[in-house]
Motif scaffolding. Structure first.
Motif, short mmCIF file in Angstrom:
data_model
loop_
_atom_site.label_atom_id
_atom_site.label_comp_id
_atom_site.label_asym_id
_atom_site.label_seq_id
_atom_site.Cartn_x
_atom_site.Cartn_y
_atom_site.Cartn_z
N LEU A 168 7.39 -27.40 11.84
CA LEU A 168 8.27 -26.60 12.69
C LEU A 168 7.64 -25.25 13.00
CD1 LEU A 168 11.87 -27.28 11.37
CD2 LEU A 168 10.84 -28.04 13.51
N ASN A 169 7.73 -24.86 14.26
CA ASN A 169 7.24 -23.58 14.79
C ASN A 169 5.72 -23.46 14.84
OD1 ASN A 169 9.86 -22.48 15.30
ND2 ASN A 169 10.06 -22.21 13.08
N ASP A 170 4.98 -24.54 14.57
CA ASP A 170 3.53 -24.50 14.76
C ASP A 170 3.23 -24.21 16.23
OD1 ASP A 170 2.79 -25.00 12.19
OD2 ASP A 170 2.07 -27.04 12.55
N LEU A 171 2.17 -23.47 16.45
CA LEU A 171 1.70 -23.16 17.79
C LEU A 171 0.21 -23.46 17.83
CD1 LEU A 171 2.15 -21.79 20.60
CD2 LEU A 171 1.45 -19.66 19.49
N VAL A 172 -0.21 -24.25 18.81
CA VAL A 172 -1.62 -24.59 18.97
C VAL A 172 -2.06 -24.13 20.34
CG1 VAL A 172 -3.26 -26.51 19.20
CG2 VAL A 172 -1.50 -26.58 17.43
N ILE A 173 -3.19 -23.48 20.39
CA ILE A 173 -3.79 -23.07 21.67
C ILE A 173 -5.08 -23.84 21.82
CG2 ILE A 173 -4.77 -21.17 22.99
CD1 ILE A 173 -2.84 -19.30 21.48
N SER A 174 -5.23 -24.51 22.94
CA SER A 174 -6.42 -25.32 23.17
C SER A 174 -6.93 -25.11 24.58
CB SER A 174 -6.10 -26.80 22.92
OG SER A 174 -5.09 -27.23 23.81
N ASP A 175 -8.17 -25.48 24.81
CA ASP A 175 -8.81 -25.33 26.11
C ASP A 175 -9.05 -26.72 26.69
OD1 ASP A 175 -10.44 -24.80 28.29
OD2 ASP A 175 -11.68 -23.34 27.23
N ASN A 176 -8.19 -27.13 27.61
CA ASN A 176 -8.29 -28.47 28.19
C ASN A 176 -9.55 -28.68 29.02
OD1 ASN A 176 -6.08 -29.68 27.08
ND2 ASN A 176 -4.72 -29.23 28.78
N ARG A 177 -10.32 -27.63 29.24
CA ARG A 177 -11.55 -27.77 30.00
C ARG A 177 -12.65 -28.42 29.18
NH1 ARG A 177 -11.86 -21.60 31.86
NH2 ARG A 177 -11.38 -21.45 29.65
N CYS A 178 -12.45 -28.53 27.86
CA CYS A 178 -13.52 -29.10 27.03
C CYS A 178 -12.98 -29.94 25.88
CB CYS A 178 -14.42 -27.99 26.49
SG CYS A 178 -13.55 -26.66 25.65
N LEU A 179 -11.79 -30.51 26.08
CA LEU A 179 -11.25 -31.39 25.05
C LEU A 179 -10.44 -32.50 25.68
CD1 LEU A 179 -7.96 -30.94 24.55
CD2 LEU A 179 -8.75 -28.89 23.45
N LEU A 180 -10.19 -33.49 24.86
CA LEU A 180 -9.31 -34.60 25.22
C LEU A 180 -8.22 -34.58 24.16
CD1 LEU A 180 -9.00 -37.22 26.98
CD2 LEU A 180 -10.33 -38.39 25.23
N HIS A 181 -6.99 -34.78 24.56
CA HIS A 181 -5.93 -34.80 23.54
C HIS A 181 -5.00 -35.97 23.77
CE1 HIS A 181 -3.41 -32.86 26.60
NE2 HIS A 181 -2.38 -33.24 25.86
N LYS A 182 -4.36 -36.37 22.66
CA LYS A 182 -3.43 -37.49 22.72
C LYS A 182 -2.31 -37.24 21.72
CE LYS A 182 -3.94 -41.44 20.48
NZ LYS A 182 -4.35 -42.76 20.04
N ALA A 183 -1.08 -37.30 22.21
CA ALA A 183 0.08 -37.25 21.33
C ALA A 183 0.31 -38.65 20.79
CB ALA A 183 1.30 -36.77 22.09
N ASN A 184 0.42 -38.76 19.49
CA ASN A 184 0.62 -40.06 18.87
C ASN A 184 2.11 -40.39 18.81
OD1 ASN A 184 -2.13 -40.61 18.31
ND2 ASN A 184 -2.05 -39.13 16.68
#
Length: 161
Positions: free
Chosen positions: A123-139
């Motif tokens: 709860l309340n986790d915050l993630v900052i990512s750069d979509n210009r150089c990653l691939l992500h997937k919600a499981n």
């Protein structure tokens, strides 16, 4: 930001596509550098099906766009893979079988554990990512009756180079 989470599951996986590109063999880099892929909302080859778009949303999304398989980050100058197994419909200059073989090989390479970070949400986790150089997937590995409520902000940025 994580606001409500299921009891189990719901992780998000992030893949470092810069490191994945850097570790490709030279012959594979030569094969993909300068080559473009045809991206759509949902590739006919994708095993994972996305939710449908409303007629209003469809008006604002082109059928397909062409993007390089390798993009250069505008700030760091580093190259990364720009592939997505859900979106790529074709690769320029390749037949369908070759497209699927190359895409599978690139995805298999990029999704090795050594390139991944797995966010186990609290709860309340915050993630900052750069979509210009990653691939992500919600499981989606939690019971459908449970709720996963995350807030996401996306900034408009530059196009893939």
């Amino acid at each position: 930001m994580a606001k409500q989470l299921p009891e189990t599951g719901d992780d998000t996986q992030f893949v470092n596509m810069t490191r994945a590109y850097e570790d490709l063999p030279p012959d594979k880099k030569k094969r993909i550098d300068g080559r473009k892929a045809k991206h759509g909302y949902q590739s006919k080859f994708s095993p994972r099906k996305l939710t449908g778009l409303t007629p209003e949303a469809k008006k604002h999304i082109p059928d397909f766009v062409m993007h390089s398989l390798v993009r250069t980050h505008p700030e760091t100058g580093r190259k990364s893979l720009y592939v997505n197994p859900i979106r790529i419909e074709a690769i320029q200059g390749l037949e369908e079988v070759e497209t699927l073989e190359l895409l599978d090989a690139l995805i298999d390479h990029a999704t090795q554990t050594k390139y991944q970070y797995r966010q186990k949400w609290r709860l309340n986790d915050l993630v900052i990512s750069d979509n210009r150089c990653l691939l992500h997937k919600a499981n989606g590995d939690y019971y459908p009756r449970h709720t996963r409520d995350l807030y996401r902000v996306m900034l408009q940025g530059d196009g893939p180079y």
